[in-house]
Scaffold this motif. Structure first.
Motif, PDB file in Angstrom:
ATOM      1  N   ASP A 202       0.884  -1.014  -0.125  1.00 50.25           N
ATOM      2  CA  ASP A 202      -0.252   0.041  -0.034  1.00 50.25           C
ATOM      3  C   ASP A 202       0.876   1.255   0.090  1.00 50.25           C
ATOM      4  OD1 ASP A 202      -1.687   2.039   0.502  1.00 50.25           O
ATOM      5  OD2 ASP A 202      -2.783   1.125   2.048  1.00 50.25           O
ATOM      6  N   ALA A 203       1.219   1.969  -1.105  1.00 42.41           N
ATOM      7  CA  ALA A 203       2.037   2.723  -1.413  1.00 42.41           C
ATOM      8  C   ALA A 203       1.708   4.492  -0.765  1.00 42.41           C
ATOM      9  CB  ALA A 203       2.390   3.089  -2.748  1.00 42.41           C
TER      10      ALA A 203
ATOM     11  N   THR B  16       3.726  -0.881   3.815  1.00 40.73           N
ATOM     12  CA  THR B  16       3.268   0.238   3.317  1.00 40.73           C
ATOM     13  C   THR B  16       4.052   1.538   3.345  1.00 40.73           C
ATOM     14  OG1 THR B  16       2.753   1.046   5.501  1.00 40.73           O
ATOM     15  CG2 THR B  16       0.915  -0.310   4.677  1.00 40.73           C
ATOM     16  N   VAL B  17       3.439   2.420   2.606  1.00 37.88           N
ATOM     17  CA  VAL B  17       4.306   3.640   2.598  1.00 37.88           C
ATOM     18  C   VAL B  17       3.350   4.927   3.440  1.00 37.88           C
ATOM     19  CG1 VAL B  17       5.178   5.754   1.255  1.00 37.88           C
ATOM     20  CG2 VAL B  17       5.488   3.280   0.652  1.00 37.88           C
ATOM     21  N   LEU B  18       3.940   5.501   4.590  1.00 36.83           N
ATOM     22  CA  LEU B  18       3.407   6.145   5.320  1.00 36.83           C
ATOM     23  C   LEU B  18       3.605   7.914   4.851  1.00 36.83           C
ATOM     24  CD1 LEU B  18       1.617   7.122   7.975  1.00 36.83           C
ATOM     25  CD2 LEU B  18       3.877   6.995   9.181  1.00 36.83           C
ATOM     26  N   VAL B  19       2.384   8.511   4.528  1.00 35.61           N
ATOM     27  CA  VAL B  19       2.513   9.566   3.820  1.00 35.61           C
ATOM     28  C   VAL B  19       2.197  10.714   4.859  1.00 35.61           C
ATOM     29  CG1 VAL B  19       1.992  11.422   1.873  1.00 35.61           C
ATOM     30  CG2 VAL B  19       2.310   8.695   1.620  1.00 35.61           C
ATOM     31  N   GLN B  20       2.994  12.229   4.655  1.00 33.14           N
ATOM     32  CA  GLN B  20       2.849  13.530   5.707  1.00 33.14           C
ATOM     33  C   GLN B  20       1.388  13.832   5.405  1.00 33.14           C
ATOM     34  OE1 GLN B  20       2.200  16.015   2.670  1.00 33.14           O
ATOM     35  NE2 GLN B  20       2.872  16.960   4.502  1.00 33.14           N
TER      36      GLN B  20
ATOM     37  N   ASP C 145       4.337  -0.557 -15.029  1.00 33.32           N
ATOM     38  CA  ASP C 145       5.589  -0.650 -14.483  1.00 33.32           C
ATOM     39  C   ASP C 145       5.744   0.691 -13.817  1.00 33.32           C
ATOM     40  OD1 ASP C 145       5.774   0.399 -16.799  1.00 33.32           O
ATOM     41  OD2 ASP C 145       7.869  -0.485 -17.176  1.00 33.32           O
ATOM     42  N   ARG C 146       4.978   1.746 -13.951  1.00 32.18           N
ATOM     43  CA  ARG C 146       5.209   3.139 -13.323  1.00 32.18           C
ATOM     44  C   ARG C 146       3.661   3.393 -12.774  1.00 32.18           C
ATOM     45  NH1 ARG C 146       6.893   7.582 -16.967  1.00 32.18           N
ATOM     46  NH2 ARG C 146       6.111   6.769 -18.512  1.00 32.18           N
ATOM     47  N   VAL C 147       2.868   2.488 -12.208  1.00 34.29           N
ATOM     48  CA  VAL C 147       1.749   2.739 -11.481  1.00 34.29           C
ATOM     49  C   VAL C 147       1.673   2.007 -10.386  1.00 34.29           C
ATOM     50  CG1 VAL C 147      -0.750   2.631 -11.525  1.00 34.29           C
ATOM     51  CG2 VAL C 147       0.449   3.211 -13.616  1.00 34.29           C
ATOM     52  N   MET C 148       1.429   2.636  -9.251  1.00 31.39           N
ATOM     53  CA  MET C 148       1.396   1.759  -7.966  1.00 31.39           C
ATOM     54  C   MET C 148       0.011   1.907  -7.295  1.00 31.39           C
ATOM     55  SD  MET C 148       3.994   4.122  -5.612  1.00 31.39           S
ATOM     56  CE  MET C 148       5.190   4.696  -7.053  1.00 31.39           C
TER      57      MET C 148
ATOM     58  N   GLU D 163       1.196  -7.552 -10.550  1.00 38.56           N
ATOM     59  CA  GLU D 163       2.089  -7.487  -9.658  1.00 38.56           C
ATOM     60  C   GLU D 163       2.878  -6.070  -9.514  1.00 38.56           C
ATOM     61  OE1 GLU D 163       5.776  -7.806  -7.394  1.00 38.56           O
ATOM     62  OE2 GLU D 163       5.706  -7.344  -9.502  1.00 38.56           O
ATOM     63  N   ALA D 164       3.102  -5.429 -10.680  1.00 35.18           N
ATOM     64  CA  ALA D 164       3.879  -4.163 -10.733  1.00 35.18           C
ATOM     65  C   ALA D 164       3.088  -3.151  -9.886  1.00 35.18           C
ATOM     66  CB  ALA D 164       4.113  -3.809 -12.115  1.00 35.18           C
ATOM     67  N   VAL D 165       1.667  -3.152 -10.571  1.00 36.34           N
ATOM     68  CA  VAL D 165       0.956  -2.217  -9.735  1.00 36.34           C
ATOM     69  C   VAL D 165       0.807  -2.358  -8.433  1.00 36.34           C
ATOM     70  CG1 VAL D 165      -1.500  -1.093  -9.711  1.00 36.34           C
ATOM     71  CG2 VAL D 165      -0.349  -1.787 -11.638  1.00 36.34           C
ATOM     72  N   PHE D 166       0.518  -3.464  -7.623  1.00 40.13           N
ATOM     73  CA  PHE D 166       0.358  -3.807  -6.414  1.00 40.13           C
ATOM     74  C   PHE D 166       1.343  -3.984  -5.447  1.00 40.13           C
ATOM     75  CE2 PHE D 166      -3.928  -4.705  -8.403  1.00 40.13           C
ATOM     76  CZ  PHE D 166      -4.568  -4.124  -7.433  1.00 40.13           C
ATOM     77  N   ALA D 167       2.615  -4.144  -6.128  1.00 44.56           N
ATOM     78  CA  ALA D 167       3.927  -4.157  -5.236  1.00 44.56           C
ATOM     79  C   ALA D 167       5.017  -3.715  -6.000  1.00 44.56           C
ATOM     80  CB  ALA D 167       4.076  -5.873  -4.978  1.00 44.56           C
ATOM     81  N   GLY D 168       5.526  -4.205  -7.242  1.00 44.56           N
ATOM     82  CA  GLY D 168       6.662  -3.932  -7.908  1.00 44.56           C
ATOM     83  C   GLY D 168       7.092  -2.479  -7.991  1.00 44.56           C
ATOM     84  N   THR D 169       6.038  -1.901  -8.573  1.00 41.22           N
ATOM     85  CA  THR D 169       6.520  -0.287  -8.690  1.00 41.22           C
ATOM     86  C   THR D 169       6.770   0.515  -7.625  1.00 41.22           C
ATOM     87  OG1 THR D 169       4.999  -0.219 -10.968  1.00 41.22           O
ATOM     88  CG2 THR D 169       5.692   2.045  -9.826  1.00 41.22           C
ATOM     89  N   ALA D 170       5.903   0.492  -6.567  1.00 43.75           N
ATOM     90  CA  ALA D 170       6.266   0.966  -5.270  1.00 43.75           C
ATOM     91  C   ALA D 170       7.645   0.358  -4.517  1.00 43.75           C
ATOM     92  CB  ALA D 170       5.188   0.795  -4.151  1.00 43.75           C
ATOM     93  N   THR D 171       7.828  -0.751  -4.354  1.00 44.37           N
ATOM     94  CA  THR D 171       8.872  -1.212  -4.177  1.00 44.37           C
ATOM     95  C   THR D 171      10.510  -0.756  -4.785  1.00 44.37           C
ATOM     96  OG1 THR D 171       7.847  -3.333  -3.404  1.00 44.37           O
ATOM     97  CG2 THR D 171      10.423  -3.304  -3.643  1.00 44.37           C
ATOM     98  N   ARG D 172      10.282  -0.616  -6.015  1.00 43.13           N
ATOM     99  CA  ARG D 172      11.460   0.061  -6.961  1.00 43.13           C
ATOM    100  C   ARG D 172      11.467   1.623  -6.667  1.00 43.13           C
ATOM    101  NH1 ARG D 172       9.545  -1.240 -11.237  1.00 43.13           N
ATOM    102  NH2 ARG D 172       8.774   0.996 -12.014  1.00 43.13           N
ATOM    103  N   THR D 173      10.457   2.229  -6.839  1.00 42.16           N
ATOM    104  CA  THR D 173      10.240   3.572  -7.046  1.00 42.16           C
ATOM    105  C   THR D 173      10.764   4.174  -5.385  1.00 42.16           C
ATOM    106  OG1 THR D 173       8.661   3.668  -8.532  1.00 42.16           O
ATOM    107  CG2 THR D 173       8.959   5.639  -7.207  1.00 42.16           C
ATOM    108  N   TYR D 174      10.396   3.632  -4.319  1.00 39.19           N
ATOM    109  CA  TYR D 174      10.649   4.094  -3.170  1.00 39.19           C
ATOM    110  C   TYR D 174      11.803   3.028  -2.458  1.00 39.19           C
ATOM    111  CZ  TYR D 174       6.513   6.788  -2.878  1.00 39.19           C
ATOM    112  OH  TYR D 174       5.516   7.776  -3.035  1.00 39.19           O
ATOM    113  N   SER D 175      12.509   2.506  -3.213  1.00 38.01           N
ATOM    114  CA  SER D 175      13.469   1.391  -2.659  1.00 38.01           C
ATOM    115  C   SER D 175      13.204   1.004  -1.397  1.00 38.01           C
ATOM    116  CB  SER D 175      14.870   2.558  -2.498  1.00 38.01           C
ATOM    117  OG  SER D 175      15.433   2.869  -3.691  1.00 38.01           O
ATOM    118  N   LEU D 176      12.044   0.241  -1.211  1.00 35.95           N
ATOM    119  CA  LEU D 176      11.541  -0.458  -0.148  1.00 35.95           C
ATOM    120  C   LEU D 176      12.342  -1.495   0.376  1.00 35.95           C
ATOM    121  CD1 LEU D 176       7.622   0.252  -0.568  1.00 35.95           C
ATOM    122  CD2 LEU D 176       9.194   1.680   0.524  1.00 35.95           C
TER     123      LEU D 176
END
Length: 293
Positions: A19-20, A64-68, A243-246, A280-293
């Motif tokens: 959850d990005a 998850t990614v916690l956002v301000q 691959d550029r959607v999360m 898998e890209a939308v629900f995990a891969g893109t966020a993991t790569r973009t944010y270096s999770l």
């Protein structure tokens, strides 16, 4: 368009999801200045990670990614502490004053903390700035360059009028990864133009990704259907590619229009035509790569 041959030769397996985009807040610590009007009463209470955890577990969300939510560095520090204290939050999108002369020192200080590795990106409520060209101010551009130098991404919280400035900003700073929050908040049900043309132009830049999030609260809260959101999701998926959607829930703001489970189920419906690899890209891969999770 993304592939519509949804996995005839690929076995669908349960997916561990990211959850990005979500928030927490404690109104006894500080007020949320954006929380104005009686229509927001349903979320005018405290929301903690302990509230989210069972919902995430039930949805097979493992990170998850916690956002301000407010423009205070103190909140960013609190969020880093939250991330370090549990296994669910894998990254934080924080806030710093992009216009400050000492922004580089502030970023260095945050990253040097024991929990500083959880800081993945910076965000500012650009859509609340009366100047639609706020991003193009020289001091803001200098601040964004400092974010890039720190190795962080930048979340774009914009609405349609702010997109031309966002496009120019992404062109000006090719070394900075930009993440469009909430598909730039088009009003669901109104004409797609000019949002669609601006979003496609932004998507043409390789340093920009997009969150499939925030749509349910841009639609009529009590009467929306997934079919109402599909044209917007299709534009995003076609323009950016999976691959550029999360995926992001925008919990607990989403609760104004849908439960956590309903938001996730809707996102799955909107992406049902994708292959399992694309999902898998939308629900995990893109966020993991973009944010270096």
């Amino acid at each position: 368009m993304p592939s519509t041959t949804a996995g005839s030769d690929e076995e669908r397996l349960p997916m561990s999801k990211v959850d990005a985009h979500h928030h927490v807040w404690d109104l006894t610590v500080r007020e949320q200045s954006w929380m104005v009007g009686p229509e927001l009463d349903p979320i005018r209470r405290n929301f903690s990670l302990e509230d989210l955890a069972p919902l995430a577990a039930a949805a097979d969300v493992s990170a998850t990614v916690l956002v301000q939510t407010v423009g205070l560095v103190e909140e960013t520090v609190e969020f880093l502490e939250i991330a370090a204290g549990n296994d669910l939050v894998a990254g934080v999108v924080g806030w710093v004053d992009l216009t400050a002369d000492d922004i580089g020192d502030v970023l260095d200080g945050l990253l040097a903390r024991p929990d500083g590795s959880y800081l993945k990106a910076i965000r500012h409520q650009v859509h609340d700035e009366p100047d639609v060209d706020w991003l193009l101010r020289p001091d803001v551009q200098r601040g964004l360059a400092a974010v890039a130098s720190a190795g962080l991404a930048y979340d774009l919280l914009t609405k349609t009028p702010h997109l031309p400035a966002a496009i120019q900003t992404a062109r000006n700073l090719p070394e900075l990864t930009f993440v469009v929050d909430h598909i730039s908040k088009p009003v669901i049900g109104e004409p797609l133009s000019p949002w669609v043309s601006h979003l496609r132009e932004l998507a043409s830049l390789p340093n920009v990704t997009c969150k499939l999030s925030g749509m349910v609260t841009e639609a009529p809260w009590t009467s929306w259907k997934p079919a109402d959101l599909q044209p917007y999701a299709d534009v995003v998926l076609e323009a950016f590619g999976p691959d550029r959607v999360m995926f992001g829930s925008d919990w607990p703001v989403c609760l104004l229009a849908a439960t956590y489970a309903e938001v996730l189920q809707t996102a799955e419906t909107l992406t049902a035509a994708l292959t399992p690899t694309e999902q898998e890209a939308v629900f995990a891969g893109t966020a993991t790569r973009t944010y270096s999770l």
